[in-house]
Design a protein around this motif. Sequence first.
Motif, PDB file in Angstrom:
ATOM      1  N   MET A 226       0.830  -1.209   0.000  1.00  0.00           N
ATOM      2  CA  MET A 226       0.000   0.000   0.000  1.00  0.00           C
ATOM      3  C   MET A 226       0.862   1.255   0.000  1.00  0.00           C
ATOM      4  O   MET A 226       0.527   2.251  -0.650  1.00  0.00           O
ATOM      5  N   ASP A 227       1.984   1.223   0.730  1.00  0.00           N
ATOM      6  CA  ASP A 227       2.884   2.384   0.719  1.00  0.00           C
ATOM      7  C   ASP A 227       3.443   2.639  -0.678  1.00  0.00           C
ATOM      8  O   ASP A 227       3.511   3.789  -1.131  1.00  0.00           O
ATOM      9  N   ARG A 230       0.700   4.005  -2.829  1.00  0.00           N
ATOM     10  CA  ARG A 230       0.364   5.380  -2.458  1.00  0.00           C
ATOM     11  C   ARG A 230       1.381   6.359  -3.020  1.00  0.00           C
ATOM     12  O   ARG A 230       1.031   7.431  -3.514  1.00  0.00           O
ATOM     13  N   ARG A 231       2.679   5.991  -2.952  1.00  0.00           N
ATOM     14  CA  ARG A 231       3.704   6.880  -3.496  1.00  0.00           C
ATOM     15  C   ARG A 231       3.511   7.097  -4.989  1.00  0.00           C
ATOM     16  O   ARG A 231       3.664   8.203  -5.512  1.00  0.00           O
ATOM     17  N   LEU A 233       0.624   6.693  -6.757  1.00  0.00           N
ATOM     18  CA  LEU A 233      -0.627   7.379  -7.061  1.00  0.00           C
ATOM     19  C   LEU A 233      -0.575   8.856  -6.692  1.00  0.00           C
ATOM     20  O   LEU A 233      -1.223   9.684  -7.343  1.00  0.00           O
ATOM     21  N   VAL A 234       0.187   9.197  -5.661  1.00  0.00           N
ATOM     22  CA  VAL A 234       0.297  10.613  -5.276  1.00  0.00           C
ATOM     23  C   VAL A 234       0.869  11.425  -6.424  1.00  0.00           C
ATOM     24  O   VAL A 234       0.391  12.507  -6.763  1.00  0.00           O
ATOM     25  N   THR A 241       1.151  16.400  -0.783  1.00  0.00           N
ATOM     26  CA  THR A 241       1.491  15.647   0.415  1.00  0.00           C
ATOM     27  C   THR A 241       0.875  16.338   1.613  1.00  0.00           C
ATOM     28  O   THR A 241       0.424  17.480   1.534  1.00  0.00           O
TER      29      THR A 241
END
Length: 417
Positions: A226-227, A230-231, A233-234, A241
């Motif tokens: 997930m991390d 998330r990186r 998709l951000v 952020t």
Amino acid sequence: MLREAGLAFAFCLMDLAVYWDPLPVAGRPAEQAEIVAFALLGYLPLVWRRRAPVLVFWWLWLHGSLLSGALLYLVAPGYLPLTGMLLAVYTVATQASRRTSLIVLAAMIVPALRDGAYHAYVALLSGQAVKYFLIQTALHAVYAFVAWNVGRARLLADLNARRDVEAREAVMLERLSIARELHDIVAHAVTIMVLHTAGARRLLTLQPDRATAALDQSETMGRQAMDELRRMLVVLRGAPTRGGPAPTDSAMPERPALHGSGWPARSARPEWQAGGSPGLADLPALTNRISAAGVSVELAVHGDTSAVPPEVQLVAFRVAQEALTNVTRHAGPGAAATLTAHCAGEVLALSVVDDGRGDPQLALLGLSTGHGLRGLEERVIQTGGTLTYGPQPTGGYAVTARLPIRAGLLPTLAVTP
């Protein structure tokens, strides 16, 4: 070639029909044949107008301006070639630079003056020589400008179409790159999580401590996946952020630069891969996760890897990740694998070899998407490297990648299956 020859012949016939006055040679077939031969001689080079547009134009210009003018009453009385020059002007405008095409356009003033002078001479006795000179000169100048303008418009339309194609190709390549990254992240994480969960279910009543540890490993793997997602998709969404500024257009990933072949330039790595990407330093953690899933992994790193660029390290990591994940799927727990990374000179070599001696009942073949090795091929090819894979004579499977540390060191881009 046949199409261009047919076009040249058609323009020659049209030119003779429109711009040749047959009255001066009426009843003299020999002179009529000379005029036709003179016209064919001028129009023959139109067959090569796309290969050498400027040279073809100057030949037609010489034929239609100087030769026809000098031999007007000797060879071709009443014949003033024009349509071939207009086609040549159009072709130059569609293929040559603006400066060259403007020079060609300016040169058309000579045949325009030639035609004006001829009609002025014909109208000399009627007292309207000046009128006919101005009208015919202006008409020919307008014809030339229209041909040039249509050609430049065609060139602009072709350039815009080419840019649209390149933009679509860039979007497609970016999507493929994102799909490969999502596959590598999700498929690896899900495989390890399913193995740990399956093991925890079997140990839940007999060895609850080991079952709890397996569930902890599964939870950790899920959080790490997930991390990573998330990186990525951000950056893809341009989201700020926490506590950061709002997204702007400049925060969105730029379109990758294209080479003539259509592939993105090797240095133009997508922005969503630029920060926080795994590399060679993450191989120990990867082998620990695979070992915790039941596959014994021996890691060996040779040579100085500090000079390996981040994008090459990412590809090397994904090769190791996919290969080891395949070991857990196809060989199953109980298998042993060796992961070797060797950096020598300007090439990084990475190999994953397993013995194929796992528990086949626990091999989770249904977790395979069927796109893993193909995705690895695309990744390795994009860096200019080579990838080989296949079963071993003594059992097991081997995947080997050779990646250039700098672009252009490995000339072949072919994948050897």
